[in-house]
Every structure is written in structure tokens, then in C-alpha cells.
Motif scaffolding. Structure first.
Motif, PDB file in Angstrom:
ATOM      1  N   GLN A  96      48.109  24.652  47.245  1.00  0.00           N
ATOM      2  CA  GLN A  96      49.333  24.478  47.817  1.00  0.00           C
ATOM      3  C   GLN A  96      49.081  24.291  49.438  1.00  0.00           C
ATOM      4  N   PRO A  97      48.050  25.128  50.010  1.00  0.00           N
ATOM      5  CA  PRO A  97      47.990  25.076  51.459  1.00  0.00           C
ATOM      6  C   PRO A  97      47.363  23.688  51.885  1.00  0.00           C
ATOM      7  N   LEU A  98      46.882  23.085  50.952  1.00  0.00           N
ATOM      8  CA  LEU A  98      46.032  22.007  51.061  1.00  0.00           C
ATOM      9  C   LEU A  98      46.847  20.585  51.042  1.00  0.00           C
ATOM     10  N   LEU A  99      48.116  20.837  50.391  1.00  0.00           N
ATOM     11  CA  LEU A  99      48.823  19.516  50.355  1.00  0.00           C
ATOM     12  C   LEU A  99      49.073  18.838  51.717  1.00  0.00           C
ATOM     13  N   VAL A 100      48.923  17.614  51.934  1.00  0.00           N
ATOM     14  CA  VAL A 100      49.236  17.024  53.189  1.00  0.00           C
ATOM     15  C   VAL A 100      50.130  15.792  52.866  1.00  0.00           C
ATOM     16  N   GLY A 101      50.500  15.266  51.702  1.00  0.00           N
ATOM     17  CA  GLY A 101      51.392  14.102  51.474  1.00  0.00           C
ATOM     18  C   GLY A 101      51.416  13.842  50.111  1.00  0.00           C
ATOM     19  N   LEU A 102      52.353  12.848  49.956  1.00  0.00           N
ATOM     20  CA  LEU A 102      52.755  12.084  48.596  1.00  0.00           C
ATOM     21  C   LEU A 102      52.480  10.822  48.370  1.00  0.00           C
ATOM     22  N   LEU A 103      52.067  10.389  47.237  1.00  0.00           N
ATOM     23  CA  LEU A 103      51.758   9.029  47.074  1.00  0.00           C
ATOM     24  C   LEU A 103      53.029   8.189  46.770  1.00  0.00           C
ATOM     25  N   LYS A 104      53.065   7.225  47.344  1.00  0.00           N
ATOM     26  CA  LYS A 104      54.119   6.181  47.265  1.00  0.00           C
ATOM     27  C   LYS A 104      54.718   6.198  45.739  1.00  0.00           C
ATOM     28  N   ASP A 105      56.001   6.234  45.642  1.00  0.00           N
ATOM     29  CA  ASP A 105      56.441   6.074  44.360  1.00  0.00           C
ATOM     30  C   ASP A 105      56.267   4.648  43.600  1.00  0.00           C
ATOM     31  N   GLU A 106      56.201   3.613  44.403  1.00  0.00           N
ATOM     32  CA  GLU A 106      55.860   2.234  43.929  1.00  0.00           C
ATOM     33  C   GLU A 106      54.428   2.096  43.536  1.00  0.00           C
ATOM     34  N   GLU A 107      53.518   3.022  43.873  1.00  0.00           N
ATOM     35  CA  GLU A 107      52.074   3.074  43.609  1.00  0.00           C
ATOM     36  C   GLU A 107      51.699   3.961  42.623  1.00  0.00           C
ATOM     37  N   LYS A 108      52.675   4.852  42.091  1.00  0.00           N
ATOM     38  CA  LYS A 108      52.359   5.921  41.099  1.00  0.00           C
ATOM     39  C   LYS A 108      52.355   5.366  39.666  1.00  0.00           C
ATOM     40  N   LYS A 109      51.507   4.457  39.567  1.00  0.00           N
ATOM     41  CA  LYS A 109      51.211   3.446  38.390  1.00  0.00           C
ATOM     42  C   LYS A 109      50.454   4.295  37.172  1.00  0.00           C
ATOM     43  N   GLU A 110      51.132   4.650  36.255  1.00  0.00           N
ATOM     44  CA  GLU A 110      50.692   5.454  34.841  1.00  0.00           C
ATOM     45  C   GLU A 110      50.645   4.308  33.799  1.00  0.00           C
ATOM     46  N   SER A 111      49.203   3.979  33.449  1.00  0.00           N
ATOM     47  CA  SER A 111      49.005   2.985  32.519  1.00  0.00           C
ATOM     48  C   SER A 111      49.521   3.453  31.187  1.00  0.00           C
ATOM     49  N   GLU A 112      49.720   2.663  30.174  1.00  0.00           N
ATOM     50  CA  GLU A 112      50.088   2.841  28.831  1.00  0.00           C
ATOM     51  C   GLU A 112      48.955   3.742  28.319  1.00  0.00           C
ATOM     52  N   LEU A 113      47.753   3.412  28.524  1.00  0.00           N
ATOM     53  CA  LEU A 113      46.610   4.030  27.919  1.00  0.00           C
ATOM     54  C   LEU A 113      46.697   5.660  28.536  1.00  0.00           C
ATOM     55  N   ILE A 114      47.048   5.781  29.857  1.00  0.00           N
ATOM     56  CA  ILE A 114      46.893   7.251  30.470  1.00  0.00           C
ATOM     57  C   ILE A 114      48.309   8.109  29.813  1.00  0.00           C
ATOM     58  N   LYS A 115      49.216   7.351  29.720  1.00  0.00           N
ATOM     59  CA  LYS A 115      50.492   8.025  29.113  1.00  0.00           C
ATOM     60  C   LYS A 115      50.090   8.494  28.021  1.00  0.00           C
ATOM     61  N   ASP A 116      49.508   7.783  27.088  1.00  0.00           N
ATOM     62  CA  ASP A 116      49.408   7.898  25.576  1.00  0.00           C
ATOM     63  C   ASP A 116      48.585   9.148  25.647  1.00  0.00           C
ATOM     64  N   PHE A 117      47.440   9.228  26.587  1.00  0.00           N
ATOM     65  CA  PHE A 117      46.298  10.179  26.244  1.00  0.00           C
ATOM     66  C   PHE A 117      46.806  11.534  26.842  1.00  0.00           C
ATOM     67  N   ARG A 118      47.863  11.524  27.798  1.00  0.00           N
ATOM     68  CA  ARG A 118      48.408  12.890  28.252  1.00  0.00           C
ATOM     69  C   ARG A 118      49.493  13.191  27.158  1.00  0.00           C
ATOM     70  N   ASP A 119      50.138  12.413  26.510  1.00  0.00           N
ATOM     71  CA  ASP A 119      50.688  12.729  25.286  1.00  0.00           C
ATOM     72  C   ASP A 119      49.974  13.392  24.196  1.00  0.00           C
ATOM     73  N   LEU A 120      48.634  12.637  24.210  1.00  0.00           N
ATOM     74  CA  LEU A 120      47.795  13.035  22.987  1.00  0.00           C
ATOM     75  C   LEU A 120      47.280  14.565  23.511  1.00  0.00           C
ATOM     76  N   ARG A 121      46.947  14.950  24.874  1.00  0.00           N
ATOM     77  CA  ARG A 121      46.576  16.246  25.135  1.00  0.00           C
ATOM     78  C   ARG A 121      47.532  17.119  24.915  1.00  0.00           C
ATOM     79  N   ALA A 122      48.816  16.884  24.974  1.00  0.00           N
ATOM     80  CA  ALA A 122      49.860  17.793  24.919  1.00  0.00           C
ATOM     81  C   ALA A 122      50.049  18.334  23.498  1.00  0.00           C
TER      82      ALA A 122
END
Length: 385
Positions: A80-106
Motif C-alpha cells: 500500500q505505501p508503494l502505490l503511486v498511480g493507476l493504469l488508464k482504464d482504456e489500457e486495462k486490457k485483459e485478454s480472453e486467455l488471461i480471463k479464462d486462466f484467472r477463472d481456472l485458478r479460482a
């Protein structure tokens, strides 16, 4: 993932063009779950070492962060103390592969695949200790003839190889919920039972997992220091390593003398090193070796990793590292559950056109020779040009 904190929405917003500029030794940013952290000073204090953070600077480290940490809530407090910013919403690209992988991990978490079986790991430790005791008892009862020493060597080589797989479990924090207990057992097994350095293992192995087969980042494809000294290797660890050699002398010096015990140890290490090297390299050497292409977590691991077919012998012989793909995707998953995750990972790879390779043990060993031969031919051609 880390919960939203008060004031987070007021932080500055950055795009990837700006984030990638902060990727050198004196200015390090990394992104986890859309949050940007300045880890320049923290990197030197990082328990996993400074270089593993450096390897992800200027990149999205979300899936690596999830993979390497068990207690996400505790780690979030430090971040938390190291947090300096946020990624632009339009650049938060979650590919279909990564979305499926994160669902698989869950899904694997819901299935309880990250819960270790105490009985399994107790039996592993018991059979390692039993092999060492049997080796000593064989020499004690039958003397020091070459046949007896050969039999004892086989038992001790097997114990050393299995201890190697066992320390790997504790090093990856995959046995106990407590990181401290895992670390303590890791030191006991690798330092006391094997006479190697836990700091050296941690320094190298997590770098390997972060960027497997990536040149200048994976220490397993380059020569590195045998021991890590100074602050990296405290006196307590050296004492555990010394205790290993004292233990060997206590066990065998009365039969073989100090010189004979040392020669016997070197003979065992010589034999065990072949078991270790062939088994650990069969999953990586035949695969893609290249510079870091900033691949996503799944693609990067699949490019560099293959499996060896399941059987009771293959599982035991390799310490379940025949399931190397699943182990690399989920490094904290207890090894006895990797085969349960395999069908899910195969389906993910099939859906997204990723190459999921699984070979026979013989084919895997043959592929090592084939890969080394190709490399030798390239060097030979370059030399004679």
C-alpha cells in the motif's frame, strides 16, 4: 487482489508508454491488478530477492504476483505505501486467455487444490529418513565390501534425490499455511539433509519461475554462483550446512575414515547429480529459449515448459515435476494435486491454441540430447565461419 483503499481514486493515472520508462535499476515501477507501485527502494528488501522484481518492472506482474504469494492480504499491506498511480482504464486490457486462466485458478482454489495433505508429505519425509537409516544399517551389519557400499550408495542416492524434491515443496511454500514453517523446513531439508544452500536455491529458482528460458533472466540457462554469501546467506544457514557434513562423518567415519567418508559422499553426489540434472532439464531444454518478449503469464510458461506422462514411477522419480506445466502455472500448489489441475489446463490450452506437450520419460530424455546436439551444431557452424 488488494482491496480498494480510501484516496485511491485521487491517484494520478498513467498509460503503458509512461510505465515502461520506469524499468531500470534506479527507477522501478510494476503493475499489479491495474495499480502502479514504485518498488525502487523496496526491491532490496524483497524476501524473494531484488532481481525477481527487476524482471517484471515496466510490465504487468499481476499473475506472477498471485502465483508466488500465498497470503495475499498480508502482502497487500506492505504494498500500500508503494502505490503511486493507476493504469488508464482504456489500457486495462485483459485478454480472453488471461480471463479464462484467472477463472481456472479460482476454480482450482474452490476445488481445494491448494490444500496440502499432511499424510502425503509426512510419508515423503519418512521414506527419505528410512533410506538413509537403511544405508547406514547395511554398512553396519555387512561391512565395507564394494557390494555393500554399492547397495548403500543406491539407497543414499535415492534419499538425496527425494530430499531434493522435498525441499522444492517447502521452498515453494506449498506444504504449510505458515510461511515461517515452510521456510524452516526448507532449511532443514536442503541444508541439513542435502548440504546445499537454501538462499542459493531461492535466489535462483524463483528467477527461473518468473521468466523460464528467458536469456539474461533465467539463471538455469546460464552459469551462476554456487553459493550466495554475505547478507544473502546468514551464519545460521552455514551452520546447518556444516551440520550435514558432521552428520555424514558421524554416520560413516567409523567405517570408512574421514577421507573415505568424503570420497563416499562425492561418489553419491556424482550419481545423484545425474538424476537431478536429467529430471529438471527434461521439461525446459527442448523448449523455446529466447529473450524476454513480455508475454502474458500463461503464454510465457507454456513456451518454456512441457510435461512428462503420468505414471506411479514417473511421479515418484521426478517428485511430480513431470507435471511441470501445472507447477509453473501454480507454483504454490502441492505437488500431489497437480495431476488434478492438468485436465483443466489442457482444456484451456486447447481452447486458445496453445501447445500443451506431454511426453514419455524416454522421449523427454532423448529430446535433451537432441536439443544439445542442435546447439552444438550452431556453435560449431558459428566457430568455423
Amino acid at each position: 487482489m488488494c482491496k480498494e483503499e480510501k484516496g485511491t481514486s485521487k491517484l494520478p493515472v498513467y498509460g503503458w508508454d509512461e510505465i515502461r520508462k520506469h524499468a531500470d535499476k534506479n527507477d522501478r515501477w510494476l503493475v499489479v491488478d491495474g495499480r502502479i507501485y514504485d518498488v525502487t527502494r523496496w526491491a532490496k528488501k524483497h524476501p524473494g530477492g531484488e532481481r525477481i522484481i527487476a524482471h517484471h518492472c515496466g510490465q504487468d506482474a499481476t499473475d506472477a504476483w498471485v502465483a508466488f504469494h500465498n497470503d495475499h492480504k498480508a502482502v497487500c499491506k506492505y504494498m500500500q505505501p508503494l502505490l503511486v498511480g493507476l493504469l488508464k482504464d482504456e489500457e486495462k486490457k485483459e485478454s480472453e486467455l488471461i480471463k479464462d486462466f484467472r477463472d481456472l485458478r479460482a476454480k482450482t482454489e474452490e476445488m481445494g487444490l491448494f490444500k496440502a495433505s499432511p499424510l502425503f508429505f509426512f510419508s515423503i519425509m519418512l521414506h527419505i529418513l528410512a533410506l538413509e537409516v537403511l544405508a547406514w544399517f547395511l554398512i553396519y551389519t555387512c561391512g565395507t565390501s564394494w557390494i555393500t557400499l554399492l547397495g548403500a550408495s543406491i539407497l543414499l542416492v535415492t534419499a538425496q534425490a527425494q530430499a531434493g524434491w522435498s525441499q522444492h515443496d517447502y521452498g515453494h511454500l506449498s506444504v504449510f499455511k505458515s510461511s515461517w514453517i515452510n521456510h524452516s523446513m526448507h532449511i532443514f531439508v536442503i541444508n541439513f539433509l542435502k548440504g546445499a544452500s537454501s538462499s542459493w536455491w531461492n535466489y535462483r529458482h524463483f528467477l527461473h519461475h518468473a521468466k523460464p528460458n528467458r536469456m539474461r533472466k533465467d539463471p538455469d540457462i546460464r552459469f551462476d554462483h554456487l553459493f550466495v554469501l554475505g547478507k544473502k546467506q546468514p551464519v545460521e544457514e552455514l551452520l546447518w550446512m556444516v551440520a550435514f557434513f558432521v552428520r555424514y562423518c558421524v554416520m560413516f567415519a567409523s567405517f570408512l575414515g574421514v577421507g573415505g567418508t568424503l570420497a563416499f559422499y562425492l561418489w553419491i553426489r556424482f550419481l545423484e547429480s545425474h538424476w537431478f540434472v536429467w529430471t529438471t532439464q527434461m521439461n525446459h531444454i527442448p523448449m523455446d529459449v529466447d529473450t524476454d518478449q513480455d508475454d502474458d503469464w500463461v503464454t510465457g510458461q507454456l513456451k518454456a515448459t512441457c510435461n512428462v506422462d503420468q505414471s506411479f514411477f514417473n511421479d515418484w522419480f521426478s517428485g511430480h515435476l513431470n507435471f511441470q506445466i501445472e507447477h509453473h502455472l501454480f507454483p504454490t500448489m502441492p505437488r500431489h494435486n497437480l495431476h488434478k489441475a492438468a485436465p483443466l489446463v489442457k482444456s484451456l490450452c486447447k481452447k486458445h491454441g496453445l501447445d500443451y506437450q506431454s511426453k514419455t520419460l524416454f522421449t523427454a530424455f532423448a529430446d535433451i540430447i537432441g536439443s544439445l546436439r542442435k546447439s552444438g551444431e550452431l556453435w560449431y557452424e558459428a566457430y568455423h565461419m
